[in-house]
Design an enzyme around this catalytic site. Structure first.
Site, PDB file in Angstrom:
ATOM      1  N   LYS A   1       3.702  -5.804   0.171  1.00 26.70           N
ATOM      2  CA  LYS A   1       3.481  -6.574   1.408  1.00 26.70           C
ATOM      3  C   LYS A   1       2.049  -7.086   1.477  1.00 26.70           C
ATOM      4  CE  LYS A   1       4.929  -2.947   3.615  1.00 26.70           C
ATOM      5  NZ  LYS A   1       5.512  -2.157   2.536  1.00 26.70           N
ATOM      6  N   GLY A   2       1.100  -6.247   1.014  1.00 22.76           N
ATOM      7  CA  GLY A   2      -0.306  -6.657   1.037  1.00 22.76           C
ATOM      8  C   GLY A   2      -0.512  -7.905   0.204  1.00 22.76           C
TER       9      GLY A   2
ATOM     10  N   ASN B   1      -0.911   5.190   7.713  1.00 24.21           N
ATOM     11  CA  ASN B   1       0.063   5.650   6.710  1.00 24.21           C
ATOM     12  C   ASN B   1       0.317   4.532   5.698  1.00 24.21           C
ATOM     13  OD1 ASN B   1       1.274   4.169   8.781  1.00 24.21           O
ATOM     14  ND2 ASN B   1       3.167   5.325   8.823  1.00 24.21           N
TER      15      ASN B   1
ATOM     16  N   ARG C   1       0.115   9.955  -4.178  1.00 22.79           N
ATOM     17  CA  ARG C   1       1.351  10.668  -4.544  1.00 22.79           C
ATOM     18  C   ARG C   1       2.197   9.838  -5.506  1.00 22.79           C
ATOM     19  NH1 ARG C   1       4.299  12.198   0.898  1.00 22.79           N
ATOM     20  NH2 ARG C   1       3.596  10.122   1.473  1.00 22.79           N
TER      21      ARG C   1
ATOM     22  N   ASP D   1       7.547  -8.033 -13.760  1.00 25.08           N
ATOM     23  CA  ASP D   1       6.890  -7.737 -15.036  1.00 25.08           C
ATOM     24  C   ASP D   1       7.014  -6.270 -15.449  1.00 25.08           C
ATOM     25  OD1 ASP D   1       5.110  -7.756 -12.616  1.00 25.08           O
ATOM     26  OD2 ASP D   1       3.813  -6.612 -13.963  1.00 25.08           O
TER      27      ASP D   1
ATOM     28  N   ASP E   1       5.902  -0.056  -0.009  1.00 20.43           N
ATOM     29  CA  ASP E   1       5.130  -0.353  -1.221  1.00 20.43           C
ATOM     30  C   ASP E   1       5.764  -1.445  -2.069  1.00 20.43           C
ATOM     31  OD1 ASP E   1       3.376   1.683  -0.441  1.00 20.43           O
ATOM     32  OD2 ASP E   1       4.638   3.191  -1.391  1.00 20.43           O
TER      33      ASP E   1
ATOM     34  N   GLN F   1       5.219  -0.168   6.139  1.00 21.37           N
ATOM     35  CA  GLN F   1       6.425   0.590   5.778  1.00 21.37           C
ATOM     36  C   GLN F   1       7.571  -0.383   5.482  1.00 21.37           C
ATOM     37  OE1 GLN F   1       4.645   1.952   8.899  1.00 21.37           O
ATOM     38  NE2 GLN F   1       3.401   2.625   7.222  1.00 21.37           N
TER      39      GLN F   1
ATOM     40  N   GLY G   1       6.937 -12.094  -8.265  1.00 25.59           N
ATOM     41  CA  GLY G   1       5.652 -11.537  -8.697  1.00 25.59           C
ATOM     42  C   GLY G   1       5.718 -11.110 -10.153  1.00 25.59           C
ATOM     43  N   VAL G   2       4.685 -11.484 -10.926  1.00 19.04           N
ATOM     44  CA  VAL G   2       4.651 -11.106 -12.341  1.00 19.04           C
ATOM     45  C   VAL G   2       3.378 -10.325 -12.686  1.00 19.04           C
ATOM     46  CG1 VAL G   2       6.182 -12.945 -13.151  1.00 19.04           C
ATOM     47  CG2 VAL G   2       3.728 -13.411 -12.925  1.00 19.04           C
TER      48      VAL G   2
ATOM     49  N   GLY H   1      -0.598   1.566   2.986  1.00 21.74           N
ATOM     50  CA  GLY H   1      -1.612   1.273   1.980  1.00 21.74           C
ATOM     51  C   GLY H   1      -1.214  -0.049   1.355  1.00 21.74           C
ATOM     52  N   HIS H   2      -1.950  -1.106   1.642  1.00 17.00           N
ATOM     53  CA  HIS H   2      -1.591  -2.443   1.167  1.00 17.00           C
ATOM     54  C   HIS H   2      -2.672  -2.904   0.191  1.00 17.00           C
ATOM     55  CE1 HIS H   2       1.118  -3.277   4.921  1.00 17.00           C
ATOM     56  NE2 HIS H   2       1.441  -2.187   4.264  1.00 17.00           N
TER      57      HIS H   2
ATOM     58  N   ARG I   1       4.786   9.208  27.106  1.00 16.44           N
ATOM     59  CA  ARG I   1       3.856   8.644  28.099  1.00 16.44           C
ATOM     60  C   ARG I   1       2.634   9.503  28.358  1.00 16.44           C
ATOM     61  NH1 ARG I   1       9.056   8.106  31.418  1.00 16.44           N
ATOM     62  NH2 ARG I   1       9.236   9.988  30.162  1.00 16.44           N
TER      63      ARG I   1
HETATM   64  P1  GDP Z   1       2.605  -2.570   0.120  1.00 16.64           P
HETATM   65  O1  GDP Z   1       2.442  -1.236   0.769  1.00 16.64           O
HETATM   66  O2  GDP Z   1       3.973  -3.132   0.329  1.00 16.64           O
HETATM   67  O3  GDP Z   1       1.527  -3.546   0.456  1.00 16.64           O
HETATM   68  O4  GDP Z   1       2.499  -2.293  -1.449  1.00 16.64           O
HETATM   69  P2  GDP Z   1       1.350  -1.440  -2.175  1.00 16.64           P
HETATM   70  O5  GDP Z   1       0.117  -2.253  -2.211  1.00 16.64           O
HETATM   71  O6  GDP Z   1       1.262  -0.050  -1.623  1.00 16.64           O
HETATM   72  O7  GDP Z   1       2.007  -1.266  -3.603  1.00 16.64           O
HETATM   73  C1  GDP Z   1       2.356  -2.365  -4.380  1.00 16.64           C
HETATM   74  C2  GDP Z   1       1.582  -2.267  -5.702  1.00 16.64           C
HETATM   75  O8  GDP Z   1       2.102  -3.195  -6.623  1.00 16.64           O
HETATM   76  C3  GDP Z   1       0.098  -2.601  -5.557  1.00 16.64           C
HETATM   77  O9  GDP Z   1      -0.629  -1.794  -6.442  1.00 16.64           O
HETATM   78  C4  GDP Z   1       0.032  -4.066  -5.958  1.00 16.64           C
HETATM   79  O10 GDP Z   1      -1.232  -4.415  -6.509  1.00 16.64           O
HETATM   80  C5  GDP Z   1       1.094  -4.104  -7.023  1.00 16.64           C
HETATM   81  N1  GDP Z   1       1.797  -5.392  -7.171  1.00 16.64           N
HETATM   82  C6  GDP Z   1       2.193  -6.266  -6.209  1.00 16.64           C
HETATM   83  N2  GDP Z   1       2.928  -7.273  -6.741  1.00 16.64           N
HETATM   84  C7  GDP Z   1       3.010  -7.009  -8.068  1.00 16.64           C
HETATM   85  C8  GDP Z   1       3.657  -7.649  -9.169  1.00 16.64           C
HETATM   86  O11 GDP Z   1       4.345  -8.675  -9.029  1.00 16.64           O
HETATM   87  N3  GDP Z   1       3.522  -7.052 -10.401  1.00 16.64           N
HETATM   88  C9  GDP Z   1       2.803  -5.906 -10.592  1.00 16.64           C
HETATM   89  N4  GDP Z   1       2.721  -5.378 -11.822  1.00 16.64           N
HETATM   90  N5  GDP Z   1       2.183  -5.282  -9.581  1.00 16.64           N
HETATM   91  C10 GDP Z   1       2.287  -5.817  -8.341  1.00 16.64           C
HETATM   92  P1  IMO Z   2       3.357   0.887   3.169  1.00 18.92           P
HETATM   93  O1  IMO Z   2       3.025   0.046   4.373  1.00 18.92           O
HETATM   94  C1  IMO Z   2       5.723   4.127   1.503  1.00 18.92           C
HETATM   95  C2  IMO Z   2       6.717   7.427   4.225  1.00 18.92           C
HETATM   96  C3  IMO Z   2       6.117   8.783   3.940  1.00 18.92           C
HETATM   97  C4  IMO Z   2       7.224   9.677   4.478  1.00 18.92           C
HETATM   98  C5  IMO Z   2       7.713   8.910   5.711  1.00 18.92           C
HETATM   99  C6  IMO Z   2       7.108   9.379   7.020  1.00 18.92           C
HETATM  100  O2  IMO Z   2       2.204   1.057   2.241  1.00 18.92           O
HETATM  101  O3  IMO Z   2       4.591   0.409   2.499  1.00 18.92           O
HETATM  102  P2  IMO Z   2       4.710   9.059   8.142  1.00 18.92           P
HETATM  103  O4  IMO Z   2       3.343   9.492   7.685  1.00 18.92           O
HETATM  104  O5  IMO Z   2       4.842   7.594   8.375  1.00 18.92           O
HETATM  105  O6  IMO Z   2       5.206   9.866   9.306  1.00 18.92           O
HETATM  106  O7  IMO Z   2       5.689   9.436   6.908  1.00 18.92           O
HETATM  107  O8  IMO Z   2       7.355   7.564   5.485  1.00 18.92           O
HETATM  108  N1  IMO Z   2       5.732   6.329   4.346  1.00 18.92           N
HETATM  109  C7  IMO Z   2       5.544   5.375   3.412  1.00 18.92           C
HETATM  110  N2  IMO Z   2       6.097   5.231   2.186  1.00 18.92           N
HETATM  111  N3  IMO Z   2       4.868   3.205   1.985  1.00 18.92           N
HETATM  112  C8  IMO Z   2       4.328   3.318   3.210  1.00 18.92           C
HETATM  113  O9  IMO Z   2       3.591   2.356   3.783  1.00 18.92           O
HETATM  114  C9  IMO Z   2       4.631   4.472   3.977  1.00 18.92           C
HETATM  115  N4  IMO Z   2       4.267   4.921   5.199  1.00 18.92           N
HETATM  116  C10 IMO Z   2       4.959   6.046   5.420  1.00 18.92           C
HETATM  117  O10 IMO Z   2       5.898   8.981   2.565  1.00 18.92           O
HETATM  118  O11 IMO Z   2       8.296   9.731   3.561  1.00 18.92           O
HETATM  119 MG    MG Z   3       1.782   0.688   0.284  1.00 23.42          MG
END
Ligand code: GDP
Ligand code: IMO
Ligand code: MG
Length: 425
Positions: free
Chosen positions: A16-17, A38, A303, A333, A13, A224, A413-414, A40-41, A142
């Site tokens: 990356k998205g 698993n 969560r 930010d 999180d 991840q 990122g801001v 969420g981007h 396998r």
């Molecule tokens: P990912 O799993 O790595 O793609 O990250 P997620 O999308 O799950 O979580 C990152 C969260 O931070 C998302 O809600 C984005 O919209 C938000 N985000 C990304 N870059 C920035 C930033 O520079 N500032 C703020 N405030 N939010 C950001």
């Molecule tokens: P993105 O790509 C944050 C965590 C789960 C758990 C562990 C194992 O959005 O960054 P799994 O369902 O993969 O067997 O769970 O990994 N986890 C993540 N935490 N961001 C993710 O994906 C995750 N994908 C799995 O919370 O601790």
């Molecule tokens: Mg995510």
């Protein structure tokens, strides 16, 4: 033109998205190489958020071919649902391709993920319960079914019968759950999903190498992150694939020499969802404030994420494990209102200092972070459009992190919006 990898350097999180979407402007193909739904981007364009699970984050651009690589585990119901939701928003999803070698997530994988977590009780990992671990376990054993099996009903049914026999014994005899019906499963996968998935199935290895040969630009989007990596993460509190940059090769079919830039993504602080060690974790009011300002709730699972100070020990290790060429720092930010910001520059345990994570997990659980304290900037960064507009304290913080890790920070990122980033000159 070789390929660029985007890899999370913490516990997921990191944004990356958003970064993939940003870099995709200059790319031709975006490839997911591991993980499944698993992930969420989240991408925010003109105030509108799109949360992607399986579809690569370049999909919002019409010039991008989104590729789901062989290293991904695919739940066809989720994939089709995601494509439908994107199409309903007016996104052209006709260019999405899926590797025939990617493994399928089956209903018994999700059921077993849930049951195993319940069975583990207080030792549960806190998985996303999406069937990721059981699907990768079957791949390694396998006995997995692959996307290409959807194209051959006879083979699909033969493989399903063999594997379901064993799964049903586990479900009924170990967990006292009803058996699953092979008839029903086959009907759902072969009659409902296969006709829609079949046109997307491709020889993605040839597709990617032909694209490289034509001089096209490839972006490999990790899911991840480094410390959720099955080999290099905080095992067993990890996911079941290899998010590290090396996984970009095995999960796509590119060779190591095809990779040129490896961009690590780091949040300006650290978050983690689920169980496992977290040396710089914060609790109390400060944690609540960061969760609130950073909206630290799972993109798909909802969560609450655990939060803590930036950890340069993890950063240094991520630089090694991924051969990072640069770092994108996100969510600066979110720290706007703090008077002081701490950065963990080392660990200490039993009188020993660690500049990299101790290899023994028991020690990692015991370490005390060694902090340096930097002044905050107490200024809203969300409207900043050039690096030079950042307050001195914010620029000092960015420089401090880059020096502590030993890798240049090239994007900051801001805010969540597509345009909310600045680049150090
Ligand atoms: P990912 O799993 O790595 O793609 O990250 P997620 O999308 O799950 O979580 C990152 C969260 O931070 C998302 O809600 C984005 O919209 C938000 N985000 C990304 N870059 C920035 C930033 O520079 N500032 C703020 N405030 N939010 C950001
Ligand atoms: P993105 O790509 C944050 C965590 C789960 C758990 C562990 C194992 O959005 O960054 P799994 O369902 O993969 O067997 O769970 O990994 N986890 C993540 N935490 N961001 C993710 O994906 C995750 N994908 C799995 O919370 O601790
Ligand atoms: Mg995510």
């Amino acid at each position: 033109m070789p390929a660029t990898v985007v890899v999370g350097t913490q516990w997921g999180d990191e944004g990356k998205g958003k970064l993939t979407d940003l870099l995709a402007r200059e790319m031709d193909l975006v490839v997911r190489y591991q993980g499944g739904h698993n992930a969420g981007h989240r991408i925010v364009v003109d105030g509108e958020a799109t949360a992607l699970q399986l579809v690569p984050s370049g999909v919002l651009y019409e010039h991008i071919t989104p590729v789901i690589g062989n290293g991904v585990v695919v739940d066809p119901a989720v994939l089709l649902g995601e494509l439908d939701a994107l199409a309903a928003k007016g996104v052209d999803v006709s260019r999405v391709v899926v590797s025939g070698n990617a493994h399928l997530i089956m209903p018994y994988h999700q059921e077993l993920d849930r049951l195993t977590e319940r069975f583990l009780g207080k030792n549960a990992l806190g998985t996303t319960k999406r069937g990721i671990g059981p699907a990768y376990a079957d791949k390694a054993s396998r006995v997995g079914l692959r996307v290409q099996d959807l194209l051959d009903p006879k083979i699909f049914r033969q493989k399903l019968d063999v594997v379901l026999h064993e799964k049903n014994l586990v479900l009924t005899k170990v967990y006292n759950r009803p058996a699953l019906s092979a008839e029903e499963l086959a009907a759902t996968y072969l009659e409902q999903y296969a006709p829609r998935v079949a046109p997307m199935v491709a020889d993605t290895v040839s597709l990617l190498h032909e694209a490289l040969a034509r001089g096209q630009r490839l972006l490999l989007e990790g899911a991840q992150a480094t410390f959720l990596d099955l080999d290099h993460g905080t095992y067993p509190f990890v996911t079941s694939s290899n998010p590290v940059a090396g996984g970009a090769c095995t999960g796509s079919g590119l060779g190591p020499r095809d990779l040129s830039a490896i961009v690590g993504i780091a949040k300006a602080y650290v978050t983690r969802v689920g169980a496992g060690p977290f040396p710089t974790e914060l609790e109390g009011d400060l944690a609540d404030r960061l969760v609130e300002r950073g909206q630290e709730f799972g993109t798909n699972t909802g969560r609450r994420r655990r939060v803590g100070w930036f950890d340069a020990v993890l950063g240094r290790q991520a630089a090694r494990l991924n051969s990072l060429t640069e770092i994108a720092l996100t969510k600066l930010d979110v720290l706007d209102e703090l008077d002081e910001i701490r950065v963990c520059v080392g660990y200490e345990a039993a009188g020993v200092r660690y500049d990299h994570p101790p290899y023994h997990q028991s020690v990692l659980h015991e370490v005390a972070p060694i902090y340096e304290t930097l002044p905050g900037w107490r200024q809203d960064l969300s409207g900043v459009t050039t690096y030079d507009e950042l307050p001195d304290a914010a620029r000092d913080y960015v420089r401090f992190l880059a020096d502590a890790i030993g890798v240049p920070i090239t994007v900051v990122g801001v805010g969540p919006g597509r345009e909310q980033f600045v680049r150090p000159s």
